[in-house]
Write a protein that holds these residues in place. Structure first.
Motif, PDB file in Angstrom:
ATOM      1  N   VAL A  17       0.846  -1.419   0.035  1.00 50.56           N
ATOM      2  CA  VAL A  17      -0.228  -0.019  -0.030  1.00 50.56           C
ATOM      3  C   VAL A  17       0.873   1.158  -0.048  1.00 50.56           C
ATOM      4  N   TYR A  18       0.630   2.153  -1.035  1.00 55.07           N
ATOM      5  CA  TYR A  18       1.228   3.507  -0.643  1.00 55.07           C
ATOM      6  C   TYR A  18       0.348   4.520   0.020  1.00 55.07           C
ATOM      7  N   GLU A  19       0.808   4.686   1.354  1.00 57.93           N
ATOM      8  CA  GLU A  19       0.276   5.355   2.307  1.00 57.93           C
ATOM      9  C   GLU A  19       0.200   6.822   2.042  1.00 57.93           C
ATOM     10  N   GLU A  45      -0.981  -3.122 -17.954  1.00 54.42           N
ATOM     11  CA  GLU A  45      -0.759  -1.818 -18.438  1.00 54.42           C
ATOM     12  C   GLU A  45      -0.359  -1.078 -17.331  1.00 54.42           C
ATOM     13  N   SER A  46       0.211   0.272 -17.691  1.00 53.50           N
ATOM     14  CA  SER A  46       1.037   1.241 -16.775  1.00 53.50           C
ATOM     15  C   SER A  46      -0.069   1.477 -15.481  1.00 53.50           C
ATOM     16  N   GLY A  47       0.624   1.317 -14.336  1.00 56.57           N
ATOM     17  CA  GLY A  47       0.085   1.678 -13.136  1.00 56.57           C
ATOM     18  C   GLY A  47      -0.551   0.328 -12.480  1.00 56.57           C
ATOM     19  N   CYS A  48      -0.341  -0.939 -13.200  1.00 55.95           N
ATOM     20  CA  CYS A  48      -1.235  -1.984 -12.532  1.00 55.95           C
ATOM     21  C   CYS A  48      -0.502  -2.679 -11.556  1.00 55.95           C
ATOM     22  N   GLY A  49       0.812  -2.097 -11.145  1.00 59.32           N
ATOM     23  CA  GLY A  49       1.654  -2.753  -9.942  1.00 59.32           C
ATOM     24  C   GLY A  49       2.655  -3.380 -10.053  1.00 59.32           C
ATOM     25  N   LYS A  50       3.266  -3.652 -11.247  1.00 63.18           N
ATOM     26  CA  LYS A  50       4.324  -4.596 -11.595  1.00 63.18           C
ATOM     27  C   LYS A  50       5.448  -4.077 -10.984  1.00 63.18           C
ATOM     28  N   THR A  51       5.792  -2.809 -11.083  1.00 57.58           N
ATOM     29  CA  THR A  51       7.091  -2.418 -10.386  1.00 57.58           C
ATOM     30  C   THR A  51       7.130  -2.408  -8.964  1.00 57.58           C
ATOM     31  N   THR A  52       5.909  -2.109  -8.370  1.00 61.82           N
ATOM     32  CA  THR A  52       5.829  -2.093  -7.043  1.00 61.82           C
ATOM     33  C   THR A  52       5.853  -3.495  -6.421  1.00 61.82           C
ATOM     34  N   LEU A  53       5.248  -4.495  -7.052  1.00 60.55           N
ATOM     35  CA  LEU A  53       5.670  -5.911  -6.737  1.00 60.55           C
ATOM     36  C   LEU A  53       6.956  -6.260  -6.966  1.00 60.55           C
TER      37      LEU A  53
HETATM   38  N1  LIG Z   1       5.418   6.888  -4.857  1.00 59.68           N
HETATM   39  C1  LIG Z   1       4.148   6.568  -5.078  1.00 59.68           C
HETATM   40  N2  LIG Z   1       3.305   7.249  -4.246  1.00 59.68           N
HETATM   41  C2  LIG Z   1       1.763   6.746  -4.246  1.00 59.68           C
HETATM   42  N3  LIG Z   1       1.249   6.079  -5.303  1.00 59.68           N
HETATM   43  C3  LIG Z   1       2.279   5.276  -6.164  1.00 59.68           C
HETATM   44  C4  LIG Z   1       3.644   5.680  -5.874  1.00 59.68           C
HETATM   45  N4  LIG Z   1       4.243   4.806  -6.929  1.00 59.68           N
HETATM   46  C5  LIG Z   1       3.452   4.308  -7.828  1.00 59.68           C
HETATM   47  N5  LIG Z   1       2.043   4.431  -6.996  1.00 59.68           N
HETATM   48  C6  LIG Z   1       0.785   3.993  -7.521  1.00 59.68           C
HETATM   49  O1  LIG Z   1       0.620   2.534  -7.523  1.00 59.68           O
HETATM   50  C7  LIG Z   1       0.267   1.883  -8.537  1.00 59.68           C
HETATM   51  C8  LIG Z   1       1.277   1.040  -9.211  1.00 59.68           C
HETATM   52  O2  LIG Z   1       1.939   1.515  -9.765  1.00 59.68           O
HETATM   53  P1  LIG Z   1       3.385   0.740 -10.312  1.00 59.68           P
HETATM   54  O3  LIG Z   1       4.406   1.775 -10.912  1.00 59.68           O
HETATM   55  O4  LIG Z   1       4.023  -0.325  -9.609  1.00 59.68           O
HETATM   56  O5  LIG Z   1       2.579   0.118 -11.606  1.00 59.68           O
HETATM   57  P2  LIG Z   1       3.429  -0.312 -13.072  1.00 59.68           P
HETATM   58  O6  LIG Z   1       2.351  -1.331 -13.579  1.00 59.68           O
HETATM   59  O7  LIG Z   1       4.855  -0.731 -12.708  1.00 59.68           O
HETATM   60  O8  LIG Z   1       3.560   0.736 -13.924  1.00 59.68           O
HETATM   61  P3  LIG Z   1       4.645   1.400 -15.034  1.00 59.68           P
HETATM   62  O9  LIG Z   1       4.321   0.218 -16.253  1.00 59.68           O
HETATM   63  O10 LIG Z   1       3.994   2.674 -15.541  1.00 59.68           O
HETATM   64  O11 LIG Z   1       5.910   1.641 -14.383  1.00 59.68           O
HETATM   65  C9  LIG Z   1      -0.367   2.945  -9.233  1.00 59.68           C
HETATM   66  O12 LIG Z   1      -1.668   3.451  -9.141  1.00 59.68           O
HETATM   67  C10 LIG Z   1       0.640   4.184  -9.057  1.00 59.68           C
HETATM   68  O13 LIG Z   1      -0.028   5.480  -9.301  1.00 59.68           O
END
Ligand SMILES: Nc1ncnc2c1ncn2[C@@H]1O[C@H](COP(=O)(O)OP(=O)(O)OP(=O)(O)O)[C@@H](O)[C@H]1O
Length: 287
Positions: A17-19, A45-53
């Motif tokens: 979770v992004y707090e 797609e962009s923003g789906c959470g791949k990088t966060t995972l």
């Molecule tokens: N530092 C942050 N603060 C708040 N929300 C964030 C932050 N970084 C990412 N998010 C949110 O977390 C969600 C997942 O983002 P993430 O970057 O993991 O997606 P992604 O699939 O890797 O996208 P991309 O392909 O654009 O890199 C998105 O809704 C994004 O807006």
């Protein structure tokens, strides 16, 4: 990857979770197993959470990101490692030696004022302080050769290399300490198509040779279909589909995956037009 390969990494029920003022649950109850020597594609797609995972797996998440729940286990030769419980020093060693990462845009990740030789040497010495100069030279030349960069480039600074070469150097750095897992986050996205394809071929070949596992992250599903053993599709923080590349291509079960497949005109014909040439049979066997 052998079909009976053992797990090298398990992600269980991971929630990140992004707090922020409006908290964003970027990864929701994710379950994932990566096998030894497997190329696992992570699509969506962009923003789906791949990088966060991917970052969470390597404990690279920073506030405001918080791991709300879950368990991440590395299955090594010397037993299991609970990644979320690692102390700082253990984590530093873990990162290059067991699991390394390759990011998009190598110029950002390489130090602009150090030669390739110095960057490889520093990384080696940080983990192998007793390594001799001869060993360092041999190892540096070996990894560069493996990724298709002439070792005479050891004396070059990052800006003296092409974008493709810089990305190859990043892959060489990630391989330096022979990790069992490499996480690659859009490693070739900024490169032109020909260079991109060459590097992807190289990654598959290196995996075949060295048997490390790869998590390959991109929104480019056609590309993943060509290089991956299995593909996980993410949608709004959830893994909605996980299947072998062939299965996903032929009979995707989730409507979102089908929509994603349909959105790439290049996928209307035979799967994989380019990379499959030469490696397609082995991919078929592996899947
Ligand atoms: N530092 C942050 N603060 C708040 N929300 C964030 C932050 N970084 C990412 N998010 C949110 O977390 C969600 C997942 O983002 P993430 O970057 O993991 O997606 P992604 O699939 O890797 O996208 P991309 O392909 O654009 O890199 C998105 O809704 C994004 O807006």
């Amino acid at each position: 990857m052998k079909t009976d390969a053992e797990p090298v990494l398990t992600v269980e029920d991971l929630t990140v979770v992004y707090e922020t003022e409006q908290p964003v649950t970027a990864v929701k109850n994710a379950d994932l197993t990566l096998h030894k020597g497997e190329i696992l594609g992570l699509a969506g797609e962009s923003g789906c959470g791949k990088t966060t995972l991917a970052y969470a797996v390597n404990r690279l998440h920073r506030p405001p990101a918080r791991i709300a729940s879950g368990r991440i286990t590395f299955h090594g030769d010397q037993g299991d490692i609970d990644i979320l419980a690692l102390e700082d020093a253990e984590l530093r060693a873990f990162r290059w030696e067991r699991l390394s990462m390759v990011f998009q845009g190598a110029m950002n990740a390489l130090n602009p004022v150090l030669t390739v030789r110095a960057q490889l040497r520093d990384t080696l010495l940080a983990h192998r302080p007793r390594m001799s100069r001869k060993e360092i030279r041999e190892r540096s030349e070996d990894v560069l050769t493996r990724v298709g960069v002439d070792p005479r480039r050891l004396g070059s600074y990052p800006h003296e290399l092409s974008g493709g070469m810089r990305q190859r150097v990043m892959i060489a750095m990630a391989m330096l300490l022979e990790p069992q897992i490499m996480i690659m986050d859009e490693p070739t996205t900024a490169l032109d198509v020909v260079v991109q394809r060459d590097i992807l071929r190289e990654i598959v070949r290196l995996r075949d040779e060295l048997d490390f596992a790869v998590v390959f992250i991109t929104h480019d599903l056609p590309l993943l279909l060509e290089i991956s053993d299995r593909i996980a599709v993410m949608l709004e923080g959830e893994i909605v589909e996980l299947a072998t590349a062939d299965r996903l291509y032929r009979e995707a079960s989730h409507p979102y995956t089908r929509r994603l497949l349909g959105s790439f005109p290049s996928l209307s014909g035979e799967r994989g037009a380019f990379i499959r040439t030469g490696i397609d049979e082995t991919l078929e066997e592996r899947a």
